[in-house]
Design an enzyme around this catalytic site. Sequence first.
Site, PDB file in Angstrom:
ATOM      1  N   ASP A   5      -7.655  -6.957  -4.487  1.00  0.00           N
ATOM      2  CA  ASP A   5      -8.127  -7.762  -3.487  1.00  0.00           C
ATOM      3  C   ASP A   5      -9.143  -8.744  -3.851  1.00  0.00           C
ATOM      4  OD1 ASP A   5      -6.256  -6.575  -1.836  1.00  0.00           O
ATOM      5  OD2 ASP A   5      -7.769  -5.604  -0.347  1.00  0.00           O
ATOM      6  N   ASN A  18      -3.514  -5.490  -2.027  1.00  0.00           N
ATOM      7  CA  ASN A  18      -2.463  -6.078  -0.940  1.00  0.00           C
ATOM      8  C   ASN A  18      -2.898  -7.428  -0.734  1.00  0.00           C
ATOM      9  OD1 ASN A  18      -4.963  -4.854   0.289  1.00  0.00           O
ATOM     10  ND2 ASN A  18      -4.109  -5.390   2.284  1.00  0.00           N
ATOM     11  N   HIS A  19      -3.958  -7.818  -0.709  1.00  0.00           N
ATOM     12  CA  HIS A  19      -4.135  -9.365  -0.506  1.00  0.00           C
ATOM     13  C   HIS A  19      -3.515 -10.281  -1.426  1.00  0.00           C
ATOM     14  CE1 HIS A  19      -6.935  -9.050   2.977  1.00  0.00           C
ATOM     15  NE2 HIS A  19      -7.084  -7.925   2.556  1.00  0.00           N
ATOM     16  N   HIS A  65      -9.434  -0.686  -1.653  1.00  0.00           N
ATOM     17  CA  HIS A  65      -8.793  -0.744  -0.377  1.00  0.00           C
ATOM     18  C   HIS A  65      -9.263  -0.123   0.721  1.00  0.00           C
ATOM     19  CE1 HIS A  65      -5.310  -1.395   1.797  1.00  0.00           C
ATOM     20  NE2 HIS A  65      -4.904  -0.293   2.074  1.00  0.00           N
TER      21      HIS A  65
END
Length: 218
Positions: free
Chosen positions: A51, A77-78, A187
């Site tokens: 991220d 996840n980004h 996260h």
Amino acid sequence: MPSTRYQKINAHHYRHIWVVGDIHGEYQLLQSRLHQLSFFPKIDLLISVGDNIDRGPESLDVLRLLNQPWFTSVKGNHEAMALEAFETGDGNMWLASGGDWFFDLNDSEQQEAIDLLLKFHHLPHIIEITNDNIKYAIAHADYPGSEYLFGKEIAESELLWPVDRVQKSLNGELQQINGADYFIFGHMMFDNIQTFANQIYIDTGSPNSGRLSFYKIK
């Protein structure tokens, strides 16, 4: 489904090794904190929990750090949302999560950002480091199950998205993960670094709080 990518890093090659929480485009804040830590690029290493982009104002500058030998990152996840947007042409989820910075770039900057983000197809999901006989495993959100094994195949989504383990920990249900001494994750955002069993969570929400946290491995 792409295979799970693991990487081992030899701690003896570096004076100090730091792991940084979710940077989220806060390049100037990162540089300020590295200065405070007396980080020396020629002999130190910085590992990001992923991220690196979105929300903050300088995502491209953070991505450019991937060209530096003193910086590496696991996939977050980004980064996964950005890559999915490029591949499918549907950027709605990424935009809703802070990807609007990309569309403010000029054409050459957009291409540079794409080329840098494509590196996450080859960068690791998990980094393992052993220092002074202490084994650390670094991933973005979680390492599923109760047993870590270098090279074990895991669905990418299980490394990038889950928060159920940490939510159970917050309710007092601690879950040890065997196979490494400590696991370092980002996260899940906290005000300060949190440790539950042998899991260390270092995302302290840099774009909103001005806090960017580091964990020193060596």
